[in-house]
Design a protein around this motif. Structure first.
Motif, PDB file in Angstrom:
ATOM      1  N   ARG A 127       0.814  -1.217   0.000  1.00  9.17           N
ATOM      2  CA  ARG A 127       0.000   0.000   0.000  1.00  9.17           C
ATOM      3  C   ARG A 127       0.847   1.266   0.000  1.00  9.17           C
ATOM      4  O   ARG A 127       0.342   2.359  -0.226  1.00  9.17           O
ATOM      5  CB  ARG A 127      -0.930  -0.001   1.216  1.00  9.17           C
ATOM      6  N   TRP A 128       2.153   1.134   0.261  1.00  7.39           N
ATOM      7  CA  TRP A 128       3.051   2.285   0.334  1.00  7.39           C
ATOM      8  C   TRP A 128       3.260   2.894  -1.055  1.00  7.39           C
ATOM      9  O   TRP A 128       3.340   2.189  -2.053  1.00  7.39           O
ATOM     10  CB  TRP A 128       4.387   1.839   0.907  1.00  7.39           C
ATOM     11  N   SER A 129       3.335   4.219  -1.122  1.00  9.25           N
ATOM     12  CA  SER A 129       3.630   4.868  -2.398  1.00  9.25           C
ATOM     13  C   SER A 129       4.206   6.260  -2.155  1.00  9.25           C
ATOM     14  O   SER A 129       4.006   6.866  -1.098  1.00  9.25           O
ATOM     15  CB  SER A 129       2.372   4.966  -3.281  1.00  9.25           C
ATOM     16  N   ILE A 130       4.932   6.743  -3.160  1.00 11.45           N
ATOM     17  CA  ILE A 130       5.553   8.063  -3.141  1.00 11.45           C
ATOM     18  C   ILE A 130       5.021   8.847  -4.342  1.00 11.45           C
ATOM     19  O   ILE A 130       4.996   8.332  -5.467  1.00 11.45           O
ATOM     20  CB  ILE A 130       7.092   7.975  -3.242  1.00 11.45           C
TER      21      ILE A 130
ATOM     22  N   ALA B  45       7.023   5.789  -6.908  1.00  9.61           N
ATOM     23  CA  ALA B  45       7.444   4.558  -6.238  1.00  9.61           C
ATOM     24  C   ALA B  45       6.240   3.947  -5.538  1.00  9.61           C
ATOM     25  O   ALA B  45       5.317   4.648  -5.115  1.00  9.61           O
ATOM     26  CB  ALA B  45       8.553   4.821  -5.229  1.00  9.61           C
ATOM     27  N   GLY B  46       6.245   2.628  -5.412  1.00 13.93           N
ATOM     28  CA  GLY B  46       5.174   1.949  -4.701  1.00 13.93           C
ATOM     29  C   GLY B  46       3.966   1.665  -5.571  1.00 13.93           C
ATOM     30  O   GLY B  46       4.062   1.550  -6.802  1.00 13.93           O
ATOM     31  N   ALA B  47       2.814   1.580  -4.929  1.00 13.34           N
ATOM     32  CA  ALA B  47       1.574   1.248  -5.629  1.00 13.34           C
ATOM     33  C   ALA B  47       1.274   2.275  -6.716  1.00 13.34           C
ATOM     34  O   ALA B  47       1.418   3.477  -6.510  1.00 13.34           O
ATOM     35  CB  ALA B  47       0.421   1.194  -4.621  1.00 13.34           C
ATOM     36  N   ASN B  48       0.859   1.795  -7.890  1.00  7.90           N
ATOM     37  CA  ASN B  48       0.506   2.645  -9.038  1.00  7.90           C
ATOM     38  C   ASN B  48       1.678   3.455  -9.574  1.00  7.90           C
ATOM     39  O   ASN B  48       1.496   4.544 -10.116  1.00  7.90           O
ATOM     40  CB  ASN B  48      -0.645   3.590  -8.677  1.00  7.90           C
ATOM     41  N   GLU B  49       2.881   2.921  -9.431  1.00  5.49           N
ATOM     42  CA  GLU B  49       4.073   3.632  -9.903  1.00  5.49           C
ATOM     43  C   GLU B  49       3.974   3.920 -11.397  1.00  5.49           C
ATOM     44  O   GLU B  49       3.566   3.086 -12.189  1.00  5.49           O
ATOM     45  CB  GLU B  49       5.328   2.794  -9.632  1.00  5.49           C
ATOM     46  N   GLY B  50       4.366   5.151 -11.779  1.00  7.78           N
ATOM     47  CA  GLY B  50       4.367   5.560 -13.179  1.00  7.78           C
ATOM     48  C   GLY B  50       3.101   6.265 -13.615  1.00  7.78           C
ATOM     49  O   GLY B  50       3.064   6.840 -14.709  1.00  7.78           O
TER      50      GLY B  50
ATOM     51  N   ALA C 232      19.738   5.675  -2.636  1.00 13.93           N
ATOM     52  CA  ALA C 232      18.875   4.697  -3.310  1.00 13.93           C
ATOM     53  C   ALA C 232      17.657   4.308  -2.486  1.00 13.93           C
ATOM     54  O   ALA C 232      17.025   3.284  -2.752  1.00 13.93           O
ATOM     55  CB  ALA C 232      19.667   3.443  -3.691  1.00 13.93           C
ATOM     56  N   SER C 233      17.310   5.108  -1.476  1.00 11.72           N
ATOM     57  CA  SER C 233      16.135   4.833  -0.646  1.00 11.72           C
ATOM     58  C   SER C 233      15.372   6.122  -0.396  1.00 11.72           C
ATOM     59  O   SER C 233      15.924   7.221  -0.512  1.00 11.72           O
ATOM     60  CB  SER C 233      16.553   4.206   0.692  1.00 11.72           C
ATOM     61  N   TRP C 234      14.106   5.966  -0.041  1.00 12.87           N
ATOM     62  CA  TRP C 234      13.282   7.116   0.308  1.00 12.87           C
ATOM     63  C   TRP C 234      13.290   7.303   1.821  1.00 12.87           C
ATOM     64  O   TRP C 234      12.990   6.365   2.555  1.00 12.87           O
ATOM     65  CB  TRP C 234      11.848   6.919  -0.183  1.00 12.87           C
ATOM     66  N   VAL C 235      13.638   8.513   2.277  1.00 17.66           N
ATOM     67  CA  VAL C 235      13.684   8.819   3.702  1.00 17.66           C
ATOM     68  C   VAL C 235      12.932  10.115   3.972  1.00 17.66           C
ATOM     69  O   VAL C 235      12.701  10.921   3.065  1.00 17.66           O
ATOM     70  CB  VAL C 235      15.142   8.949   4.207  1.00 17.66           C
ATOM     71  N   ARG C 236      12.555  10.303   5.213  1.00 17.38           N
ATOM     72  CA  ARG C 236      11.864  11.532   5.594  1.00 17.38           C
ATOM     73  C   ARG C 236      12.739  12.749   5.343  1.00 17.38           C
ATOM     74  O   ARG C 236      13.950  12.706   5.564  1.00 17.38           O
ATOM     75  CB  ARG C 236      11.499  11.511   7.082  1.00 17.38           C
ATOM     76  N   ASN C 237      12.120  13.826   4.921  1.00 19.10           N
ATOM     77  CA  ASN C 237      12.825  15.105   4.828  1.00 19.10           C
ATOM     78  C   ASN C 237      12.808  15.739   6.211  1.00 19.10           C
ATOM     79  O   ASN C 237      11.760  16.136   6.719  1.00 19.10           O
ATOM     80  CB  ASN C 237      12.132  16.019   3.813  1.00 19.10           C
ATOM     81  N   THR C 238      13.977  15.791   6.839  1.00 16.28           N
ATOM     82  CA  THR C 238      14.055  16.306   8.218  1.00 16.28           C
ATOM     83  C   THR C 238      14.380  17.793   8.259  1.00 16.28           C
ATOM     84  O   THR C 238      14.740  18.323   9.292  1.00 16.28           O
ATOM     85  CB  THR C 238      15.130  15.551   9.003  1.00 16.28           C
ATOM     86  N   GLY C 239      14.230  18.479   7.113  1.00 14.60           N
ATOM     87  CA  GLY C 239      14.494  19.910   7.090  1.00 14.60           C
ATOM     88  C   GLY C 239      13.406  20.692   7.797  1.00 14.60           C
ATOM     89  O   GLY C 239      12.423  20.154   8.315  1.00 14.60           O
TER      90      GLY C 239
END
Length: 319
Positions: A255-258, A275-280, A303-310
Motif C-alpha cells: 500500500r506504500w507509495s511516493i 514509487a510503490g503502488a501505481n508507480e508511473g 537509493a532509498s526514500w527517507v523523511r525530509n528532516t528539514g
C-alpha cells in the motif's frame, strides 16, 4: 512498462540495497581475508585434496558471516552446529546408502530436517552434507573424523576470525547478541499501538516460515523506526506543498507509495506516482484528498526514500 519491470524485480527478489559502499567493501575484505586464513591453515594441516572439498561450503558461510553478520543464519550456533550436523548426516548417508544419487539427495534433505530441529539452520550445511557423500569417492569408507577434521576446524577458524574482524576493524558486534554489546533501553513510547516483543514473536509464529533475522534485532529495528516516527511527528497539514517535491502516504508493504507533485493550487494537485503502488501513473486530485492521503515529505537518499528532516514552513501553495 515500469510497473511490470518493478513487479518482475519483486518477483525475482531483487531488493533495494540500504548498505553503504563502505559496508560492501568491508564485507568483501572480510571474506577475502577469512578464506585466505581458512584455506591456508587447512591446506597446511590436512593437504590440498581435503581442504578443497570443505572450503566450498565454508566459503558460502563466509558470505553470510561477513555480509549478513546480524542474520539469524549467520550466528555462531547455526554456522558451527549446521556444518557439524550436516557433516554427520552426510557421512551416515555415504556409509548406509550405496546409490550415490539417493545418498546425495538423502544427505541434503535429512541435513535440512536435522538443522531445523537443532535450531541451527545454515544453508551452506547442505553443501557440507553433499561433500561428505560425493567426496567419499576416493575414500570407500568415509571417516567419521571428517566431522571434526576438517569441518569443525574450519568453522571454528571462521567464527573466531569473524569475531575479531567485526570487533576490531568494523567496530561492529558479532555475534549479534554480544556479551559486551551495550543495549540502549528506551523509554516506552506513549503510543496506543506500541508493539511488544511478545507481539513480534506471535507474528513470526503465525507467519510459519523461517525469517533470517533474530527477534531481538527485529524488535530493535521497530523501536528505532518508532523513535524516528515520534521525533518527526509533524502535522502534514502544516507542511509546505510545492511542485517538484515528494510525499509519502506512510503506509507499509504494497500500500506504500511516493508521489511527486507536478503542479498545485488551492483546489487541485497534479502528481506522478514515482514509487510503490501505481508507480508511473500521473493523476490529479483535490488538495484536501491529497492532504488526507499524504503523511510527510520525503527525499531520495542513498537509493532509498527517507523523511525530509528539514525545516517545515507554514502551509502554502506554489504554482
Amino acid at each position: 512498462m515500469r510497473y511490470w519491470v518493478k513487479e518482475l524485480l519483486l518477483f525475482l527478489g531483487v531488493e533495494k540495497s540500504t548498505t553503504s559502499h563502505q559496508e560492501k567493501l568491508n564485507s568483501a575484505l572480510g571474506g577475502f581475508i577469512g578464506v585466505v586464513i581458512i584455506y591456508g591453515a587447512s591446506n597446511y594441516l590436512f593437504g590440498q585434496t581435503l581442504s578443497v572439498f570443505i572450503i566450498a561450503s565454508v566459503g558460502a558461510s563466509a558470505v553470510l558471516v561477513f555480509a549478513v553478520p546480524h542474520g539469524a543464519l549467520s550466528q555462531p550456533w547455526p554456522v558451527i552446529g549446521g556444518h557439524m550436523a550436516s557433516a554427520g548426516v552426510g557421512v551416515l548417508c555415504a556409509v548406509l546408502i550405496n546409490n550415490k544419487l539417493i545418498a546425495s539427495a538423502s544427505a541434503v534433505s535429512l541435513s535440512i530436517l536435522t538443522m531445523y530441529y537443532l535450531r541451527c539452520l545454515h544453508p551452506p550445511g547442505g553443501a557440507t552434507a553433499l561433500t561428505a557423500v560425493l567426496g567419499s569417492g576416493s575414500h570407500p569408507e568415509p571417516d567419521v573424523w571428517f566431522i571434526v577434521n576438517p569441518v569443525l576446524f574450519n568453522v571454528l577458524l571462521l567464527i573466531v576470525f569473524a569475531f575479531v574482524y567485526h570487533f576490531l576493524l568494523r567496530n561492529q558486534y558479532y555475534p549479534s547478541h554480544s556479551l559486551n554489546r551495550k543495549h540502549t533501553f528506551r523509554k516506552r513510547p506513549d503510543h496506543a499501538s506500541t508493539i511488544s516483543q511478545e507481539d513480534v514473536i506471535f507474528a513470526l509464529q503465525r507467519f510459519d516460515s523461517f525469517i533470517d533475522v533474530s527477534t531481538e534485532d527485529l524488535c530493535e529495528l521497530y523501536e528505532c523506526a518508532l523513535e524516528s516516527a515520534k521525533s518527526n511527528d509533524l502535522s502534514y497539514s502544516q507542511a509546505r506543498i510545492q511542485a517538484g517535491k515528494f510525499y509519502s502516504n506512510g503506509l507499509l508493504g504494497r500500500r506504500w507509495s511516493i508521489r511527486r507533485v507536478l503542479a498545485v493550487d488551492r483546489s487541485k494537485v497534479v502528481f506522478e506516482t514515482v514509487a510503490g503502488a501505481n508507480e508511473g501513473e500521473c493523476q490529479a486530485c483535490s488538495l484536501s484528498d491529497f492532504l488526507q492521503w499524504g503523511q510527510f515529505e520525503v527525499v531520495h537518499q542513498d537509493a532509498s526514500w527517507v523523511r525530509n528532516t528539514g525545516t517545515y514552513e507554514p502551509h502554502s501553495w506554489t504554482q
